[in-house]
Motif scaffolding. Structure first.
Motif, short mmCIF file in Angstrom:
data_model
loop_
_atom_site.label_atom_id
_atom_site.label_comp_id
_atom_site.label_asym_id
_atom_site.label_seq_id
_atom_site.Cartn_x
_atom_site.Cartn_y
_atom_site.Cartn_z
N PRO A 291 42.29 44.39 36.43
CA PRO A 291 42.43 45.00 37.76
C PRO A 291 43.80 44.79 38.40
CG PRO A 291 41.28 42.93 37.96
CD PRO A 291 41.53 43.13 36.49
N ASN A 358 38.99 44.77 43.67
CA ASN A 358 40.10 45.60 44.14
C ASN A 358 41.25 44.69 44.55
OD1 ASN A 358 41.85 47.44 45.22
ND2 ASN A 358 40.61 47.89 47.04
N ASP A 360 44.03 45.41 45.81
CA ASP A 360 44.67 45.87 47.05
C ASP A 360 44.03 45.22 48.27
OD1 ASP A 360 46.27 47.42 45.50
OD2 ASP A 360 45.30 49.33 46.01
N ALA A 361 42.81 44.70 48.10
CA ALA A 361 42.14 44.03 49.20
C ALA A 361 42.46 42.55 49.26
CB ALA A 361 40.62 44.22 49.08
#
Length: 742
Positions: A291, A358, A360-361
């Motif tokens: 990821p 994720n 990006d979080a």
């Protein structure tokens, strides 16, 4: 503490060998000019490091270079296991990475990482391969690692396309090199600059967005190489691109002097993560899942060196290396292991449960920024003499080596940040002085004995720039050796040797962030081997070796690559057998094999943390050491005739453990925390076998070669590493290309 300086060594040598030098002194024999010199290729010339000086009428100009082995004839004089991967072998198999090349040598376990071979993990004779920390790497006899004494980790490695030949030396003779003198020495040989203008252009393309292009031009003693290599790695969201520029120039200065100048510039731009997979991620989401699309690795390296040869007379050759390199590395990442808490507890829990996350979080990124400067000088003298009344060959040399490490960690507060809070800033400096002396006594035509000694002295210093605290420490070591050779015939050599092994600790392990010193010291081992080389038939070469490495103190550097094992030490024993062979039949078929059997890789005492003296990872006497597979096999069968060269190769690695406790199933292994059971870092790594195919066809007289390769022919999914979570091997790769020579 007495430091042996170059002036003291020179004075001692002059006093000891002055009578011999005076008796042998003649007018320096004429050498050919540069034009004639370049007609002698690296394969045909007798290299400087192993050269037996010849009469004036027979001697030819030699390109200045320190070789570990040299040409095949020198194997009769080497009292240890020695292997050469020549240009023919590299081209026949169309190796994709340096890992593929080194697997052709017995005793070497090379573990893949990101898939492109940019950071090889090289272990020799059972030693842990992580970051190649226990291996001496050279290029044309010059230290290749950016910090071979203070941080010998291979975050940088040149592409295989830069080299023409690879030498691997194990045993007592490696005391001539160093500082690592336990497993072995790997010396990469770059091409010899041609006299006539010419070159080649190579282009290769393939699956997983792979491209490899190389241009090589040379003439009048110059050689220029450029290589562009790019492709996707073994997992999703991994892509690497490198540029490698090389310039080499050889010039004859006088009738008795020659000079080689080298310059290199290397860049890497990669999207690559540091963390592996948890057990659940591997099972639920597959081996290719990754990821961490925001992780970034950038590096550049500049290297320059000069090698000067001075033929003092027919019996004495002085070769001097001067070298400098700088290496910059920035690695921005959102996870270092599967069990760290950088992105928060919920993020780690999701990974342990095998759920997609994720990045990006995750409002965190850590920038591990490193800059290394390394420089040194190393004169080496070869002298044929009869000082002791016996025909002898003396090798003696001195090295003054210096390293500076600037290390920073910057913590950002968004997934895309490239700046933030300074969490670490320190400088680590090192000065190392070493010298060696070996003398080969030739006892008739068949027997020779080579006693030797190496001395290492190292000064460490570390300054924490956040607190202003500085710490200092030093260590030294004497490393004796003894080698024997017996040549009962022109085609058989029996060899044996014993030597004291040495591997210096890293600067950060000797001196802590508060400036305090930790009594780590150097590793202590006694290493010996006995073996034989033979050419029983035309086109046949065989070698077999029994080895034993007995450690009174072995250091396990657990913090490298983010593992859970602390800095630890203990006693251990490695012993086994190596075999290699090649058969080339006149009709065209050929067979090549390399086999290592390591029945013993044993912890003879429990390994304990250096700082707290507590047993690490369920270590216990009798347990097998991690990352030490019992069997390594590489075998290839091929056919070469009528311009066609085709081969199929098998590579087998038997099962291995990833921890000192020999945990085979983390669900049932005692002593593991709940997080460790899920992390993917503790479990047996299963055996695997992969097959590679390579086909070459020469279009004559067009000087064009077409080639086609398939790596991992059966597209097997297999695990190569669990140091910081599960890392898989590369999936099937299909590649094709063309080379035009002019």
């Amino acid at each position: 503490m007495t430091i042996f300086k170059p002036t003291l060594i020179a004075a001692a040598l002059a006093a000891a060998f002055a009578p011999a030098l005076q008796a042998q002194q003649t007018t320096p024999p004429a050498t050919n000019n540069r034009g004639d010199a370049q007609k002698t290729t690296a394969a045909d010339a007798k290299p400087a490091e192993v050269q037996q000086t010849a009469p004036a009428a027979a001697r030819q100009f030699i390109m200045p270079r320190i070789d570990v082995i040299g040409k095949a004839e020198n194997l009769r004089n080497i009292s240890g296991s020695a292997d050469i991967i020549d240009k023919k072998t590299l081209e026949q198999s169309r190796v994709f990475t340096i890992n593929e090349a080194l697997r052709k040598v017995p005793g070497i376990n090379v573990r893949d990482e990101e898939g492109m071979g940019l950071r090889p993990n090289i272990g020799i004779r059972g030693l842990n391969p992580t970051r190649s920390t226990k291996t001496t790497l050279l290029e044309d006899g010059i230290p290749l690692a950016y910090a071979p004494y203070g941080d010998n980790a291979s975050y940088y490695h040149p592409p295989i396309e830069r080299f023409d030949r690879i030498e691997v030396l194990k045993g007592a003779d490696q005391v001539r090199f160093g500082p690592q003198t336990i497993g072995g020495v790997i010396n990469y040989i770059t091409p010899t600059p041609p006299e006539k203008f010419g070159g080649s252009v190579t282009a290769i393309g393939g699956s997983r967005d792979y491209f490899n292009g190389q241009v090589q031009l040379g003439g009048k003693g110059f050689l220029f190489q450029y290589n562009r290599k790019q492709g996707d790695g073994a997992r999703d969201n991994i892509h690497s691109a490198i540029n490698d520029y090389n310039l080499k120039y050889v010039v004859g200065l006088t009738d008795s002097q020659a000079l080689t100048l080298r310059a290199n510039y290397y860049t890497e731009d990669s999207r690559i993560t540091y963390s592996g997979l948890t057990n659940a991620e591997f099972n639920n989401l597959g081996a290719r899942y990754n990821p961490f699309k925001n992780d970034k690795f950038n590096s550049n390296r500049v290297g320059v060196s000069a090698t000067h040869d001075l033929q003092l007379n027919d019996k004495a050759l002085l070769t001097t290396n001067l070298y400098f390199s700088s290496f910059d590395r920035d690695w921005w990442r959102q996870a270092s292991t599967t069990s760290d808490s950088q992105c928060g507890a919920a993020f780690t829990t999701a990974r342990n449960n095998g759920a997609m996350v994720n990045p990006d979080a995750c409002n965190s990124v850590q920038g591990r920024q490193r800059t290394y400067y390394t420089w040194g000088v190393e004169p080496r003298l070869k002298l044929d003499h009869n000082v002791f009344g016996v025909n002898s060959n003396l090798d003696v040399g001195f090295r003054a080596h210096f390293e500076t490490q600037n290390r920073r960690q910057v913590n950002g507060t968004s997934p895309f940040a490239r700046s933030g809070t300074l969490a670490e800033s320190n400088v680590r400096e090192l000065q190392a002085y070493s010298w060696f002396l070996t003398n080969r006594f030739n006892l008739g035509q068949q027997f020779a004995i080579t006693p030797g000694v190496r001395y290492e002295y190292i000064d460490f210093q570390r300054t924490n720039r956040l607190t202003g605290v500085t710490g200092k420490d030093n260590l030294d070591a004497w490393l004796p050796s003894l080698g024997l050779t017996w040549n009962p015939s022109k085609t058989v050599t029996v060899f044996a040797g014993a030597h004291r092994g040495f591997a210096p600790p890293r600067t950060e392990d000797v001196i802590g962030t508060t400036g305090t010193s930790t009594d780590v010291g150097a590793e202590k081992s006694v290493n010996w081997e006995v073996g034989a080389r033979a050419q029983p038939f035309t086109g046949t070469n065989l070698q077999t070796t029994f080895f034993r490495n007995d450690f009174q103190k072995q250091i396990s550097v657990g913090s490298i690559a983010g593992g859970n094992i602390p800095l630890a030490q203990g006693k251990s024993l490695y012993q086994g057998v190596e075999f290699s062979g090649r058969v080339d039949l006149p009709a065209g078929p050929y067979l090549r094999t390399a086999y290592t059997w390591l029945p013993t890789a044993e912890q003879t005492t429990a390994f304990r943390g250096v700082a707290d003296n507590l047993i690490v990872s369920n270590s216990a006497p009798g347990n097998r050491l991690p990352y030490a597979p019992e069997h390594l096999v590489q075998a290839a069968v091929g056919f070469a005739k009528y311009g066609l060269d085709a081969q199929i190769e098998a590579v087998h690695v038997s099962k291995q453990f990833s921890d000192f406790g020999n945990c085979d199933n983390p669900a049932t292994c005692a002593g593991l925390t709940a997080s460790q059971r899920l992390s993917g870092q503790f479990a047996e790594i299963g055996a695997y076998t992969i097959f590679n195919l390579a086909i070459n066809y020469d279009l004559q007289p067009n000087k064009t070669t077409l080639f086609f390769m398939v790596k991992n022919l059966t597209d097997d999914v297999y695990i190569v590493d669990r140091t910081r979570g599960i890392l898989p091997g590369m999936p099937r790769l299909i590649q094709g290309g063309v080379r035009f020579t002019f």
